[in-house]
Design an enzyme around this catalytic site. Structure first.
Site, PDB file in Angstrom:
ATOM      1  N   ASP A   8      34.438  51.582  41.745  1.00 18.82           N
ATOM      2  CA  ASP A   8      34.197  52.967  42.153  1.00 18.82           C
ATOM      3  C   ASP A   8      33.423  53.630  41.009  1.00 18.82           C
ATOM      4  OD1 ASP A   8      36.060  53.557  40.175  1.00 18.82           O
ATOM      5  OD2 ASP A   8      37.435  54.637  41.502  1.00 18.82           O
ATOM      6  N   HIS A   9      33.283  54.944  41.082  1.00 19.57           N
ATOM      7  CA  HIS A   9      32.526  55.658  40.048  1.00 19.57           C
ATOM      8  C   HIS A   9      33.164  55.494  38.667  1.00 19.57           C
ATOM      9  CE1 HIS A   9      35.588  58.185  41.834  1.00 19.57           C
ATOM     10  NE2 HIS A   9      35.628  58.909  40.729  1.00 19.57           N
ATOM     11  N   CYS A  65      37.864  50.025  38.492  1.00 19.77           N
ATOM     12  CA  CYS A  65      37.933  51.468  38.758  1.00 19.77           C
ATOM     13  C   CYS A  65      38.311  52.146  37.445  1.00 19.77           C
ATOM     14  CB  CYS A  65      38.877  51.804  39.907  1.00 19.77           C
ATOM     15  SG  CYS A  65      40.627  51.426  39.654  1.00 19.77           S
ATOM     16  N   GLY A  66      38.725  53.382  37.481  1.00 18.41           N
ATOM     17  CA  GLY A  66      39.007  54.088  36.236  1.00 18.41           C
ATOM     18  C   GLY A  66      40.111  53.406  35.432  1.00 18.41           C
ATOM     19  N   THR A  67      41.222  53.150  36.100  1.00 17.14           N
ATOM     20  CA  THR A  67      42.349  52.483  35.442  1.00 17.14           C
ATOM     21  C   THR A  67      42.489  51.019  35.836  1.00 17.14           C
ATOM     22  OG1 THR A  67      43.766  53.085  37.288  1.00 17.14           O
ATOM     23  CG2 THR A  67      43.712  54.627  35.410  1.00 17.14           C
ATOM     24  N   GLY A  68      41.886  50.623  36.950  1.00 14.04           N
ATOM     25  CA  GLY A  68      42.097  49.291  37.537  1.00 14.04           C
ATOM     26  C   GLY A  68      43.309  49.262  38.455  1.00 14.04           C
ATOM     27  N   ILE A  69      44.106  50.323  38.409  1.00 19.93           N
ATOM     28  CA  ILE A  69      45.376  50.319  39.158  1.00 19.93           C
ATOM     29  C   ILE A  69      45.140  50.464  40.657  1.00 19.93           C
ATOM     30  CG2 ILE A  69      47.572  51.515  39.510  1.00 19.93           C
ATOM     31  CD1 ILE A  69      47.464  52.263  36.482  1.00 19.93           C
ATOM     32  N   GLY A  70      44.338  51.441  41.041  1.00 19.63           N
ATOM     33  CA  GLY A  70      44.070  51.645  42.474  1.00 19.63           C
ATOM     34  C   GLY A  70      43.468  50.400  43.104  1.00 19.63           C
ATOM     35  N   MET A  71      42.489  49.815  42.414  1.00 17.05           N
ATOM     36  CA  MET A  71      41.845  48.594  42.925  1.00 17.05           C
ATOM     37  C   MET A  71      42.870  47.465  43.061  1.00 17.05           C
ATOM     38  SD  MET A  71      38.624  48.920  43.592  1.00 17.05           S
ATOM     39  CE  MET A  71      36.979  49.497  43.098  1.00 17.05           C
ATOM     40  N   HIS A  98      48.932  30.573  35.455  1.00 17.28           N
ATOM     41  CA  HIS A  98      50.233  30.659  36.121  1.00 17.28           C
ATOM     42  C   HIS A  98      50.156  31.189  37.552  1.00 17.28           C
ATOM     43  CE1 HIS A  98      52.743  30.833  32.137  1.00 17.28           C
ATOM     44  NE2 HIS A  98      51.771  29.928  32.093  1.00 17.28           N
ATOM     45  N   ARG A 132      54.766  23.413  38.179  1.00 14.86           N
ATOM     46  CA  ARG A 132      55.855  24.323  38.554  1.00 14.86           C
ATOM     47  C   ARG A 132      55.335  25.665  39.066  1.00 14.86           C
ATOM     48  NH1 ARG A 132      55.194  24.896  33.099  1.00 14.86           N
ATOM     49  NH2 ARG A 132      55.500  26.970  32.182  1.00 14.86           N
ATOM     50  N   HIS A 133      54.121  26.017  38.664  1.00 17.03           N
ATOM     51  CA  HIS A 133      53.567  27.306  39.097  1.00 17.03           C
ATOM     52  C   HIS A 133      53.149  27.283  40.570  1.00 17.03           C
ATOM     53  CE1 HIS A 133      53.825  28.648  35.020  1.00 17.03           C
ATOM     54  NE2 HIS A 133      53.083  27.635  34.608  1.00 17.03           N
TER      55      HIS A 133
HETATM   56  C1  RB5 Z   1      39.025  57.947  40.283  1.00 18.18           C
HETATM   57  O1  RB5 Z   1      38.984  59.197  39.692  1.00 18.18           O
HETATM   58  C2  RB5 Z   1      40.232  57.178  39.805  1.00 18.18           C
HETATM   59  O2  RB5 Z   1      41.376  57.697  40.404  1.00 18.18           O
HETATM   60  C3  RB5 Z   1      40.084  55.703  40.105  1.00 18.18           C
HETATM   61  O3  RB5 Z   1      38.939  55.214  39.466  1.00 18.18           O
HETATM   62  C4  RB5 Z   1      41.204  54.803  39.658  1.00 18.18           C
HETATM   63  O4  RB5 Z   1      41.553  55.034  38.330  1.00 18.18           O
HETATM   64  C5  RB5 Z   1      42.380  54.758  40.548  1.00 18.18           C
HETATM   65  O5  RB5 Z   1      43.321  53.993  40.353  1.00 18.18           O
END
Ligand code: RB5
Length: 146
Positions: A8-9, A65-71, A98, A132-133
């Site tokens: 994303d951006h 993405c910004g944090t990688g968490i959403g993706m 693993h 095992r994995h």
């Molecule tokens: C976008 O502002 C931000 O929320 C996205 O890049 C990401 O960090 C979400 O997990």
């Protein structure tokens, strides 16, 4: 390998550099967007990429993405995808050994580009250990198929 990459951006700048870096490692890479820093929604990029990895069009996928968490949340909802959010090189190595991860997520606002490139290289080059994995991967697959 055939690699798909998307962001994303928040991950755009890293995605642009990682795409070119992957080519220097000898892989084929397809950029599935986004194509500018305009604000977009990460699920619109994560789901299409993961579906193409899950159906075998690509060997592996990389999402930023910004944090990688959403993706990574999106990716792990797609059947057949095992995605690891990595912010360090050891995790990138161990998740291949693993977890046999087929998608890598990273945070463009969390790690620097040199760390992101090294994570990418190690994740692409490390083989699954099996043994095992494999049993544990099978347990995940069985759960998905319930
Ligand atoms: C976008 O502002 C931000 O929320 C996205 O890049 C990401 O960090 C979400 O997990």
């Amino acid at each position: 390998m055939k690699i798909a990459i998307a962001s994303d951006h928040g991950g755009f700048a890293h995605k642009e550099e990682i795409r070119e870096y992957i080519k220097t490692l000898g892989h084929e890479v397809e950029d599935m967007g986004c194509y500018s820093t305009d604000s977009v929604n990460y699920p619109d990029y994560a789901f299409p990429l993961c579906e193409k990895v899950a159906n075998g069009e690509f060997d592996r996928g990389i999402l930023v993405c910004g944090t990688g968490i959403g993706m990574s949340i999106c990716a792990n909802k797609v059947k057949g995808i095992r995605c690891a959010l990595c912010g360090d090189v050891l995790s990138a190595k161990l998740t291949r050994e693993h977890n046999n991860t087929n998608v890598l997520a990273m945070g463009g606002r969390i790690i620097g580009i040199e760390t992101a490139k090294e994570i990418t290289r190690v994740w692409l080059e490390t083989e699954f250990t099996g043994g095992r994995h494999q049993k544990r991967i099978d347990m995940i697959t069985n759960y998905e198929n319930k």
